[in-house]
Write a protein that holds these residues in place. Structure first.
Motif, PDB file in Angstrom:
ATOM      1  N   ASP A   3       0.837  -1.195   0.000  1.00 51.74           N
ATOM      2  CA  ASP A   3       0.000   0.000   0.000  1.00 51.74           C
ATOM      3  C   ASP A   3       0.866   1.237   0.000  1.00 51.74           C
ATOM      4  O   ASP A   3       0.607   2.211  -0.683  1.00 51.74           O
ATOM      5  CB  ASP A   3      -0.876   0.038   1.258  1.00 51.74           C
ATOM      6  N   GLN A   6       2.396   2.141  -3.250  1.00 54.35           N
ATOM      7  CA  GLN A   6       1.453   2.542  -4.287  1.00 54.35           C
ATOM      8  C   GLN A   6       0.711   3.818  -3.938  1.00 54.35           C
ATOM      9  O   GLN A   6      -0.259   4.165  -4.567  1.00 54.35           O
ATOM     10  CB  GLN A   6       0.458   1.408  -4.532  1.00 54.35           C
ATOM     11  N   LEU A  43       0.189  -2.710 -12.348  1.00 53.06           N
ATOM     12  CA  LEU A  43      -0.711  -3.297 -11.364  1.00 53.06           C
ATOM     13  C   LEU A  43      -0.529  -4.811 -11.277  1.00 53.06           C
ATOM     14  O   LEU A  43      -0.237  -5.467 -12.294  1.00 53.06           O
ATOM     15  CB  LEU A  43      -2.156  -2.996 -11.732  1.00 53.06           C
ATOM     16  N   ARG A  44      -0.695  -5.341 -10.085  1.00 47.01           N
ATOM     17  CA  ARG A  44      -0.776  -6.791  -9.954  1.00 47.01           C
ATOM     18  C   ARG A  44      -2.006  -7.281 -10.721  1.00 47.01           C
ATOM     19  O   ARG A  44      -2.963  -6.544 -10.928  1.00 47.01           O
ATOM     20  CB  ARG A  44      -0.912  -7.192  -8.486  1.00 47.01           C
ATOM     21  N   GLN A  47      -5.134  -6.850  -8.762  1.00 39.62           N
ATOM     22  CA  GLN A  47      -5.479  -5.428  -8.701  1.00 39.62           C
ATOM     23  C   GLN A  47      -6.165  -5.010 -10.002  1.00 39.62           C
ATOM     24  O   GLN A  47      -7.194  -4.323  -9.997  1.00 39.62           O
ATOM     25  CB  GLN A  47      -4.223  -4.577  -8.481  1.00 39.62           C
ATOM     26  N   TRP A  48      -5.579  -5.443 -11.110  1.00 40.83           N
ATOM     27  CA  TRP A  48      -6.158  -5.091 -12.411  1.00 40.83           C
ATOM     28  C   TRP A  48      -7.544  -5.719 -12.589  1.00 40.83           C
ATOM     29  O   TRP A  48      -8.475  -5.091 -13.066  1.00 40.83           O
ATOM     30  CB  TRP A  48      -5.232  -5.509 -13.546  1.00 40.83           C
ATOM     31  N   VAL A  63     -12.300  -7.910  -2.227  1.00 42.26           N
ATOM     32  CA  VAL A  63     -10.872  -8.184  -2.302  1.00 42.26           C
ATOM     33  C   VAL A  63     -10.385  -8.564  -0.909  1.00 42.26           C
ATOM     34  O   VAL A  63     -10.436  -7.744   0.023  1.00 42.26           O
ATOM     35  CB  VAL A  63     -10.097  -6.956  -2.828  1.00 42.26           C
ATOM     36  N   GLN A  65      -7.104  -9.606   0.737  1.00 42.43           N
ATOM     37  CA  GLN A  65      -5.667  -9.669   0.507  1.00 42.43           C
ATOM     38  C   GLN A  65      -4.942  -9.211   1.766  1.00 42.43           C
ATOM     39  O   GLN A  65      -5.450  -8.399   2.541  1.00 42.43           O
ATOM     40  CB  GLN A  65      -5.260  -8.770  -0.662  1.00 42.43           C
ATOM     41  N   TRP A  69      -0.764  -5.334   0.613  1.00 41.64           N
ATOM     42  CA  TRP A  69      -0.865  -5.839  -0.765  1.00 41.64           C
ATOM     43  C   TRP A  69      -1.144  -4.714  -1.760  1.00 41.64           C
ATOM     44  O   TRP A  69      -0.722  -4.784  -2.914  1.00 41.64           O
ATOM     45  CB  TRP A  69      -1.969  -6.891  -0.819  1.00 41.64           C
ATOM     46  N   LYS A  71      -4.439  -2.608  -1.512  1.00 42.41           N
ATOM     47  CA  LYS A  71      -5.885  -2.472  -1.729  1.00 42.41           C
ATOM     48  C   LYS A  71      -6.281  -1.018  -1.983  1.00 42.41           C
ATOM     49  O   LYS A  71      -7.188  -0.737  -2.768  1.00 42.41           O
ATOM     50  CB  LYS A  71      -6.633  -3.036  -0.515  1.00 42.41           C
ATOM     51  N   VAL A  74      -6.204   0.092  -5.548  1.00 45.30           N
ATOM     52  CA  VAL A  74      -7.336  -0.313  -6.388  1.00 45.30           C
ATOM     53  C   VAL A  74      -8.384   0.786  -6.414  1.00 45.30           C
ATOM     54  O   VAL A  74      -8.865   1.199  -7.481  1.00 45.30           O
ATOM     55  CB  VAL A  74      -7.954  -1.642  -5.871  1.00 45.30           C
ATOM     56  N   THR A 205     -13.098  -4.389   0.857  1.00 48.25           N
ATOM     57  CA  THR A 205     -11.733  -4.857   1.070  1.00 48.25           C
ATOM     58  C   THR A 205     -11.517  -5.273   2.517  1.00 48.25           C
ATOM     59  O   THR A 205     -12.093  -4.699   3.436  1.00 48.25           O
ATOM     60  CB  THR A 205     -10.700  -3.758   0.723  1.00 48.25           C
TER      61      THR A 205
END
Length: 734
Positions: A3, A6, A43-44, A47-48, A63, A65, A69, A71, A74, A205
């Motif tokens: 997180d 990102q 993006l993973r 995620q995508w 989601v 996770q 990760w 979230k 996203v 999430t």
């Protein structure tokens, strides 16, 4: 990429170019969010998949996770893409103010315009709502409690539901009463989900949900959605975490070990305790040992919480000593360790708390130091769960007969529930449609309601299984991370190679005699002030008790003393077995009596004490009075006699029961006073002794929970002739 990796960069414009395919645009947004050159961030796949489902197909997605990760990436990326398409603002339901603060800060650094509506900024609501209406807000964060506020629910929520472009439910396990942190306010999301216009995507999430919770949340997420929710569940291994357990003989060894080894733990971190009292004890001790730590509990003032969070984020403290009040929402990428003094009651709750560590570092230490008192504390919290059916029916009947809305203070005297438990129950009934919160309080809807005995029993059974799982976690010789992952139904669970069982323990259990003596000294420190009740609770006339307002000065108890709190890990561990309902009655043990005498001596010599010097010194007690008891008469009478003997004071007598006393455990204040009304008496011999003694008396009892027995007894003693009443009890039940 976590997180933190990102998060948006301060200068980034998150809005994607209008052309190009969606995946390219999404990766471009991500690059700007993390401040990376275009093409160097991707993006993973999950995620995508989530973003594609939300933006291209307007689906609902769950989601699940692990922490770190990504979230939040996203919903930030999805927000940017949806806003470019002309969608309304993203509404994020977040459970804690700390989480809201992190999200607003993240969005601001990105150039994403984020605002929040919660109980701490009511003066800004009108302005924020106007900004939302003018499309000047990209992300609006809302606390779940707002969803059940009448004004917000009836005036604001419908407009939000009509205007939102994406609904995000963060920490979505709170929706499910199968989860470890169920919150009734979250269930109000069912209504919002059902009222969303067709085609509005929804994202939920969480990092802590087993298969049952995942299925329950996914089912609720589909409410009004027309299609099943997309569930994206990933492996929950945290490669940075090294798990371990140290089984030490007692609380003194655990505190001594911590004081001796705290600086051996990497960076700064969190020390979790199970109770507020334990957090305060541990904080005081570690400070005495020279460690820079701060306490963080549900009783900590909001400003002090903010300061504590900032000090930990800035590494100005080695650790926060916290209860579960510091959990979801606190975000420190380089948190180096999490230590638990006492086991949480659920592996899922434990995993959620340890997940705070190691999000942005390669290695973090996670240690559990279980205690003998853990089971008793679990049982206490379990005892204040959803009330039994007769109490629920009583509340529904009272509301049905009322000719107006009843506020919590007005309703509380009429039902045998404490306010916090009553409020939680009403929120559940509100979601079930049986009651409704309106201006002025709560009303009955008249909708038939069924007590789901089977479900509540099953939830209780699950809680018991979770407690056993935590005991098994402590004793297992297998991989600890694999154990936790299996508890969360992670199909990819395998030995981690890092925990103490896989790789050998990194910490020994020895404690130096100096540290152990210091810990024993701190835990053996006796004496807790008992604050007297000063106001009668509201609503007493409604239950036939003619008391209200401030207790007159001439009828007040003085501030008293207790040997300890039942919830602490010092004297609490000694007193708890003595004061359980199953404990046999008997004379006060010598060590306890000696400690009480010490408390009495410190009290006398302290500020304002009768043995202190100065104009504020109080008159010396002229005698000892004991409280009658049907469960522990020998304990209380022998304690009173020992105090009288050592203090060279006369044992004046006991306050007695007039007849049958309806014991009301863990009820609200009004019901407690109703039960006490007329149940106690000052016998004639005691009344005569009080008048002849002509001074203040010590009032001795085994324990105090609400303080009302002491308040009523003090009022009676003072009316009978005592010039003052100084309560002295073994334990505070808090």
């Amino acid at each position: 990429m976590s997180d933190e990796d990102q998060r948006p960069a301060p200068s980034a414009d998150p809005r994607p170019a209008p052309d190009g395919d969606l995946r390219t645009a999404a990766d471009a947004v991500l690059a700007r969010l993390v401040g990376a050159p275009t093409g160097e961030a991707r993006l993973r796949e999950d995620q995508w998949r989530a973003i594609e489902a939300l933006v291209a197909h307007k689906r609902r997605a769950l989601v699940v996770q692990r922490t770190g990760w990504g979230k939040s990436a996203v919903y930030f990326v999805a927000t940017a893409l949806l806003r470019e398409q002309g969608a309304g603002p993203t509404v994020i339901v977040s459970p804690l103010l700390a989480l809201m603060r992190n999200q607003v800060d993240s969005a601001a650094r990105a150039g994403i315009r984020a605002r929040t509506i919660n109980s701490s900024n009511t003066e800004e609501w009108d302005t924020i709502q106007a900004e939302v209406a003018a499309s000047e807000v990209d992300v609006l964060l809302v606390s779940p409690e707002r969803l059940n506020n009448p004004d917000f629910r009836d005036q604001v929520l419908p407009k939000l539901a009509a205007a939102t472009g994406l609904l995000v439910v963060d920490e979505a396990h709170c929706i499910s009463d199968w989860g470890h942190d169920f919150r009734p306010d979250y269930r109000r999301l069912r209504t919002m989900l059902a009222d969303l216009p067709s085609g509005v995507p929804v994202l939920a999430t969480t990092a802590t949900a087993n298969a049952r919770v995942t299925a329950d949340v996914a089912e609720q997420l589909g409410t009004g959605g027309g299609t099943d929710a997309l569930v994206l569940r990933g492996p929950l291994d945290r490669e940075s975490l090294s798990l371990g357990v140290l089984r030490l003989p007692d609380a003194a060894h655990r505190m001594g070990w911590l004081a001796e080894h705290l600086n051996d733990l990497p960076g700064s971190g969190i020390i979790y305790t199970l109770t507020v009292a334990a957090a305060e004890e541990v904080t005081a001790f570690l400070r005495q040992c020279g460690h820079t730590v701060a306490s963080y509990t549900g009783k900590t003032e909001n400003a002090d919480r903010l300061q504590a969070e900032e000090d930990l984020l800035g590494n100005r403290v080695k650790a926060l000593v916290a209860t579960s009040a510091l959990g979801m929402g606190f975000d420190k990428p380089d948190l180096g360790f999490v230590v638990h003094l006492g086991s949480p009651s659920s592996p899922i709750a434990y995993y959620q708390q340890v997940g705070r560590a190691g999000r942005g570092v390669e290695h973090a230490e996670v240690l559990l130091l279980p205690g003998k008192e853990d089971q008793a504390i679990w049982e206490y919290f379990a005892s204040v769960a959803f009330p039994p059916e007769e109490q629920v029916r009583r509340t529904l009947d009272v509301l049905a007969r009322a000719d107006r809305p009843l506020s919590l203070p007005a309703l509380e005297p009429l039902v045998e529930l404490r306010r916090s438990r009553l409020e939680t129950m009403l929120k559940v009934l509100d979601v079930d449609g049986a009651v409704r919160r309106v201006q002025g309080g709560w009303v009955s809807t008249g909708v038939p309601w069924t007590y789901d005995t089977e479900r509540y029993a099953w939830v209780a059974k699950q809680r018991s299984a979770e407690q056993q799982a935590m005991r098994d976690y402590v004793t297992t010789t297998a991989c600890r991370m694999e154990f936790l992952r299996r508890q969360l139904d992670d199909e990819g669970a395998a030995p981690c190679g890092r925990c103490d069982n896989c790789a050998g323990g990194r910490f020994h259990d020895s404690v130096s005699s100096g540290s152990l003596d210091a810990a024993r000294g701190e835990l053996g420190r006796a004496g807790v002030e008992v604050e007297p009740r000063k106001m009668w609770p509201t609503g007493l006339p409604a239950v036939g008790v003619d008391l209200k307002g401030r207790i007159p000065a001439g009828e007040l108890a003085a501030p008293g003393r207790a040997l300890g709190r039942l919830s602490d890990i010092g004297w609490g561990n000694r007193l708890r077995p003595m004061l359980t309902p199953q404990a046999p009655d008997g004379p006060v043990p010598d060590d306890v009596a000696k400690a009480v005498v010490g408390v009495l001596a410190d009290w006398a010599k302290g500020p304002g004490g009768w043995a202190s010097a100065g104009p504020d010194a109080q008159p010396r007690p002229v005698g000892v009075v004991t409280m009658a008891s049907r469960t522990r008469p020998q304990l209380i009478q022998s304690l009173g006699a020992r105090i009288a003997e050592i203090g060279r004071l006369p044992l004046l007598g006991s306050i007695e029961y007039t007849g049958e006393f309806a014991q009301v455990h863990r009820s609200n204040s009004a019901q407690r006073l109703k039960a006490l009304d007329g149940a106690l008496t000052v016998p004639p011999a005691l009344a005569t002794a009080l008048k002849e003694a002509g001074g203040p008396v010590l009032l001795v009892d085994d324990a105090t929970e609400t303080g009302w027995t002491l308040a009523v007894a003090a009022r009676m003693l003072r009316r009978a002739g005592a010039s003052g009443v100084l309560p002295l009890v073994l334990a505070v039940q808090a």
